[in-house]
Design a protein around this motif. Sequence first.
Motif, PDB file in Angstrom:
ATOM      1  N   GLU A  16     -15.521  -1.970 -36.904  1.00 57.44           N
ATOM      2  CA  GLU A  16     -16.637  -1.855 -37.830  1.00 57.44           C
ATOM      3  C   GLU A  16     -16.476  -0.595 -38.675  1.00 57.44           C
ATOM      4  O   GLU A  16     -16.611   0.519 -38.165  1.00 57.44           O
ATOM      5  N   ALA A  19     -19.719   2.078 -38.975  1.00 53.98           N
ATOM      6  CA  ALA A  19     -20.150   2.818 -37.787  1.00 53.98           C
ATOM      7  C   ALA A  19     -19.014   3.509 -37.052  1.00 53.98           C
ATOM      8  O   ALA A  19     -19.246   4.515 -36.373  1.00 53.98           O
ATOM      9  N   GLY A  20     -17.774   3.032 -37.184  1.00 55.13           N
ATOM     10  CA  GLY A  20     -16.754   3.531 -36.280  1.00 55.13           C
ATOM     11  C   GLY A  20     -15.414   3.860 -36.892  1.00 55.13           C
ATOM     12  O   GLY A  20     -14.403   3.875 -36.177  1.00 55.13           O
ATOM     13  N   GLU A  24     -15.775  11.225 -35.427  1.00 52.56           N
ATOM     14  CA  GLU A  24     -16.855  12.104 -35.829  1.00 52.56           C
ATOM     15  C   GLU A  24     -16.764  12.365 -37.326  1.00 52.56           C
ATOM     16  O   GLU A  24     -15.716  12.136 -37.942  1.00 52.56           O
ATOM     17  N   LEU A 268     -23.897   8.470 -34.163  1.00 54.19           N
ATOM     18  CA  LEU A 268     -23.195   8.086 -35.391  1.00 54.19           C
ATOM     19  C   LEU A 268     -23.453   6.644 -35.775  1.00 54.19           C
ATOM     20  O   LEU A 268     -23.594   6.317 -36.961  1.00 54.19           O
ATOM     21  N   ASP A 269     -23.511   5.750 -34.775  1.00 50.48           N
ATOM     22  CA  ASP A 269     -23.692   4.343 -35.104  1.00 50.48           C
ATOM     23  C   ASP A 269     -25.033   4.098 -35.772  1.00 50.48           C
ATOM     24  O   ASP A 269     -25.131   3.354 -36.759  1.00 50.48           O
ATOM     25  N   ARG A 270     -26.102   4.765 -35.245  1.00 47.51           N
ATOM     26  CA  ARG A 270     -27.427   4.566 -35.854  1.00 47.51           C
ATOM     27  C   ARG A 270     -27.513   5.265 -37.209  1.00 47.51           C
ATOM     28  O   ARG A 270     -28.129   4.758 -38.146  1.00 47.51           O
ATOM     29  N   ALA A 272     -25.060   5.697 -39.288  1.00 47.86           N
ATOM     30  CA  ALA A 272     -24.334   4.842 -40.212  1.00 47.86           C
ATOM     31  C   ALA A 272     -25.168   3.639 -40.630  1.00 47.86           C
ATOM     32  O   ALA A 272     -25.193   3.262 -41.804  1.00 47.86           O
ATOM     33  N   ALA A 273     -25.855   3.039 -39.664  1.00 42.11           N
ATOM     34  CA  ALA A 273     -26.687   1.887 -39.984  1.00 42.11           C
ATOM     35  C   ALA A 273     -27.827   2.275 -40.922  1.00 42.11           C
ATOM     36  O   ALA A 273     -28.177   1.515 -41.848  1.00 42.11           O
ATOM     37  N   ALA A 418     -18.966   1.866 -46.557  1.00 40.01           N
ATOM     38  CA  ALA A 418     -18.457   2.641 -45.424  1.00 40.01           C
ATOM     39  C   ALA A 418     -17.737   3.888 -45.906  1.00 40.01           C
ATOM     40  O   ALA A 418     -17.833   4.961 -45.298  1.00 40.01           O
ATOM     41  N   TRP A 422     -18.344   7.951 -44.958  1.00 44.58           N
ATOM     42  CA  TRP A 422     -17.285   8.777 -44.387  1.00 44.58           C
ATOM     43  C   TRP A 422     -16.566   9.596 -45.449  1.00 44.58           C
ATOM     44  O   TRP A 422     -15.467  10.097 -45.197  1.00 44.58           O
TER      45      TRP A 422
END
Length: 459
Positions: A16, A19-20, A24, A268-270, A272-273, A418, A422
């Motif tokens: 994904e 999110a990933g 970091e 990080l996942d939240r 990013a969302a 994305a 990042w």
Amino acid sequence: MTLLLPLEDHFARPGEPLAGAFAERNLFPWIQRRTRPLEDGPAIAARLLAERRPGKRVAYLHIPFCANHCLFCGFYRNRSAEDSMAEYARRLEHDIAMDQAAASGPPIQAVYFGGGTPSALAAADLGRLISAVRRHLPLAPDCEITIEGRVAGFDDDKVDACLEAGANRFSIGVQTFDTGLRQRMGRKATRHEAIAFMERLRDRDRAVVVCDLIFGLPDQSMEMWGDDVMTCLSLGLDGVDLYCLTLHDKSPLALSIAKGSLPPAAGLDRMAAMYGAGLEMLDDAGWRHLNQAHWASATRERNLYNQLVKAGADCLAFGAGAGGLVAGHRYVIQPDVELYGKTIDAGTKPITVVLPPPANRPARDLVMGGLEGGRLDIARLESLTAPGFAAAIEPLLAQWAAAGLVNRRATAVTLTPAGWFWHCNLVGSLFELTDLFMDGGTASAAPSLPPSEGMRYVG
């Protein structure tokens, strides 16, 4: 050049992308962490500031006072006090008036009053300082003059004083409209009060109105975040910033989380969302994505100051703790309010710390300014490095494209949603690879002070 670069160290992780893509976030790739200040830095900065060079310029004025220390803030220095703020404003006006080097250079395209809380000043002091800027500095005819402020304490008299003196842009740190979350973070105004204040600014229709929002706060749900963005859209503002929470070391928020008084910030996942959801909502509403964190609803919002600073424009610094940039040299004004004032009263600009320019500065400026705006011209980047650089990093660009971070556009790359999230990681990677390529395998020091220590010139 045939130098092999460690490209795989900078590959994004499969899966994904939003999110990933990386383990970091690289938060401040432009901050010089290992560079020693110049021993004769103040004299060098003074000489450079006195030289007349072509190019865009901006100015930053620092107001280091706040009514209270908001939990998330890493820039707090002094508590608001009427007498000390009035004296500070007098000295800051003198700082502006006596700077003949600033007055003799090219036009200044944007002026930013940041802090701290500029709106904590009295109405008369706000008007006087804006007037001093217009009187003593060579402003471009369409110069953007921004006043940063918060809802609490920014009454109609202060707003009107700013407008009458010539301010044409307000950046308001709402952060969230949720009353409970606002109060837990140290914000006093309720949701209703915050909305009413933004409506009054909007209805005057005499200046651009921008709202700052933060995502990733403890206890901030996706529903709360969506409501914050929708509230901005419904208010009909000119611009909005979506800022990812940064946990500054020793900030009240970091200490509260460490003690267990508050739950952890979002992972990080939240985060990013939340960023992806905000981006989608604003794009669906037709807002223009000007840079990584900023959107505009219409053409009168330009966000000039931030865009020019990120692209390496000279930034003239005024006020205790202000950070500036001249010919690539970052410099800091004495942060102690009393020491700053005494030096100004003696007729001297109290520059304290000066960092040399990073290696390969033109290429870095292009990378930073380009990716901040979502598009990087690789052919132009090669012209600022050396023949073969584009071919050397091609496998990395292809991997980023396959990972969903960038799209290819002829000789350029553009950021996907994305990639926007990042973008500092991408910037940091290209900084490192540019230095390696240009230095034959020896990476130069990255840009030493944490952003809360005197480098506060980005609004």
